[in-house]
Design a protein around this motif. Structure first.
Motif, PDB file in Angstrom:
ATOM      1  N   GLY A  82      40.556   7.647  86.593  1.00 46.80           N
ATOM      2  CA  GLY A  82      41.511   6.501  85.845  1.00 46.80           C
ATOM      3  C   GLY A  82      42.674   6.567  86.662  1.00 46.80           C
ATOM      4  N   GLU A  83      43.613   5.595  86.092  1.00 50.55           N
ATOM      5  CA  GLU A  83      44.869   5.462  86.582  1.00 50.55           C
ATOM      6  C   GLU A  83      45.882   6.202  85.880  1.00 50.55           C
ATOM      7  N   THR A 119      28.261   9.454  91.820  1.00 48.90           N
ATOM      8  CA  THR A 119      29.845   9.751  92.124  1.00 48.90           C
ATOM      9  C   THR A 119      30.144  11.040  91.571  1.00 48.90           C
ATOM     10  N   SER A 120      31.397  11.265  91.761  1.00 51.35           N
ATOM     11  CA  SER A 120      31.601  12.734  91.145  1.00 51.35           C
ATOM     12  C   SER A 120      32.246  12.542  89.937  1.00 51.35           C
ATOM     13  N   PRO A 121      32.521  13.726  89.320  1.00 54.50           N
ATOM     14  CA  PRO A 121      32.704  13.610  87.761  1.00 54.50           C
ATOM     15  C   PRO A 121      34.140  12.815  87.644  1.00 54.50           C
ATOM     16  N   SER A 122      34.222  12.380  86.338  1.00 58.23           N
ATOM     17  CA  SER A 122      35.343  11.376  86.205  1.00 58.23           C
ATOM     18  C   SER A 122      36.926  12.094  86.280  1.00 58.23           C
ATOM     19  N   VAL A 123      36.761  13.644  85.912  1.00 56.09           N
ATOM     20  CA  VAL A 123      37.963  14.215  86.279  1.00 56.09           C
ATOM     21  C   VAL A 123      37.467  15.578  86.881  1.00 56.09           C
ATOM     22  N   ASP A 128      45.588  11.049  89.941  1.00 52.54           N
ATOM     23  CA  ASP A 128      44.726  11.126  90.958  1.00 52.54           C
ATOM     24  C   ASP A 128      45.144  11.413  92.304  1.00 52.54           C
ATOM     25  N   GLY A 129      44.682  12.467  92.967  1.00 55.94           N
ATOM     26  CA  GLY A 129      45.338  12.853  94.297  1.00 55.94           C
ATOM     27  C   GLY A 129      46.423  13.935  94.299  1.00 55.94           C
ATOM     28  N   GLY A 151      41.747  14.532  80.771  1.00 56.11           N
ATOM     29  CA  GLY A 151      42.028  12.925  80.813  1.00 56.11           C
ATOM     30  C   GLY A 151      41.450  12.119  79.642  1.00 56.11           C
ATOM     31  N   SER A 152      42.342  11.253  79.207  1.00 60.63           N
ATOM     32  CA  SER A 152      41.786  10.396  77.938  1.00 60.63           C
ATOM     33  C   SER A 152      41.594   9.081  78.541  1.00 60.63           C
TER      34      SER A 152
END
Length: 389
Positions: A212-213, A183-187, A241-242, A264-265
């Motif tokens: 994350g949301e 998957t892509s990096p988390s951020v 996101d987006g 992002g935390s």
């Protein structure tokens, strides 16, 4: 004088502050570290006869959260004090581009997703055909399977423990059919670089991606006369996101480079994430072996410069130097035809006595003297009037 000194001191202090802000290092929690001693697995013997230690590491990915991780290559040292950052598998083409077969990165993701500690020992033992699977055996088999799919390492079947070989074969064979999984990096932000020439509109857009949301914090380092805005031109300091992000630049700044930092935390971190040394530091790359939550960060750059002069501008001065027009304007009609008229006898006598010919040069000298006398007279009148005043 004291006011001038105070203004200079203020300017120097402001310059020092700007320099400090633009060169400030990233926050300490923007990277990960190994936070405690690893859990040792059973040593394994390779087909070349070398015995290699195996281990399950603990990687601190947030202020208080850690996830366990495995090493990816055999002959690379793990540096315990090295800062790790989450990286993209796509940056390692040797693990992501394999024609015909499953990419090594996909196979590695399948291994950690279907092995210990992501899968409990009793469940993993039942799936692989090993009764009473021990932790040291599971660590050894999982580590050896990762070395096999990423580094081409083979185990000696006659020397290693039978339970290790059974689980190792199960993981290597099962990962061979993995079609996807990384998957892509988390951020993430895309594109990572944006360039423009003499921008009249905000630079961008850059698209923010987050697992994350919650919101991702945004900050700038670089030229002070610039602001982050959204698609409507409103200034922003965070994104989701987006979302699309733009850089609005003060027109008075002709060129500059700005770095956009995203943080992002408590971002969800899945198993199979790749971690490498921060800023290219060489250390053992790690793969997460269980999910968790992380403090993730990334960056992108905005670059703009002034418009370059066009090629036609260098040719514009050419008409000023071309052609003989300028010399023709400076050439005045010669007064010699007037002088060449037949002189009177008195004039001939005067020319003979003085030894000078009545030419244009002589007449020009008289004119210059007359002009000087006129100018001198005007100056005398002006000065006299000033004195009377």
């Amino acid at each position: 004088m004291s006011g001038i000194l105070l203004r200079c001191a203020a300017l120097l202090s402001a310059s020092a502050l700007i320099g400090t802000l633009t060169t400030a290092p990233a926050a300490a929690d923007d990277f990960s570290r190994l936070d405690r001693d690893p859990v040792a697995g059973l040593p394994v013997v390779l087909t070349d006869g070398d015995e290699v230690d195996t281990a399950l590491f603990s990687l601190r990915v947030a202020d208080e959260d850690s996830v366990r991780a495995y090493a990816l290559v055999v002959d690379e040292e793990v540096r315990p004090r090295t800062a790790y950052v989450e990286s993209a598998w796509a940056d390692r083409p040797e693990w992501t581009v394999t024609p015909g077969d499953s990419a090594p990165a996909h196979r590695a993701n399948w291994v950690v997703s279907n092995s210990y500690p992501n899968v409990p020992l009793p469940v993993l033992g039942a799936a692989s055909g090993v009764l009473f699977l021990e932790e040291t055996h599971a660590i050894a088999a999982t580590q050896a399977a990762l070395w096999n799919v990423l580094d081409g390492v083979e185990l000696d079947p006659d020397t290693n423990h039978p339970d290790v070989m059974t689980l190792y074969a199960y993981l290597v064979e099962g990962s061979a059919d993995a079609e996807s999984g990384t998957t892509s990096p988390s951020v993430e932000v895309s594109p990572a670089q944006t360039e423009a020439v003499a921008p009249e509109e905000p630079l961008g857009p850059l698209t923010v991606s987050s697992a994350g949301e919650g919101p991702v914090r945004l900050s700038l380092r670089g030229a002070p006369a610039s602001w982050l805005v959204d698609a409507e031109g409103e200034e922003i300091s965070q994104a989701h996101d987006g979302d699309e992000v733009y850089l609005d630049v003060d027109p008075s700044v002709p060129a500059g480079v700005v770095t956009l930092h995203l943080r992002g935390s408590d971002v969800p971190l899945e198993e199979g994430r790749l971690f490498t040394g921060r800023e290219g530091v060489r250390t053992q790359p790690l793969i997460t072996a269980e999910p968790g939550s992380a403090t993730s960060s990334t960056s992108a750059t905005f670059t703009w410069r002034g418009e370059e002069p066009r090629g036609e501008t260098t040719e514009e001065p050419e008409p000023e130097t071309a052609g003989p027009e300028a010399p023709e304007v400076r050439e005045l009609p010669s007064p010699e035809p007037v002088v060449e008229d037949t002189p009177t006898p008195e004039a001939q006598d005067r020319n003979t006595e003085s030894g000078l010919a009545l030419t244009g040069t002589w007449l020009s000298g008289l004119l210059v003297i007359a002009g000087a006398l006129v100018v001198s007279g005007l100056l005398i009148l002006v000065l006299g009037r000033k004195r009377r005043d």
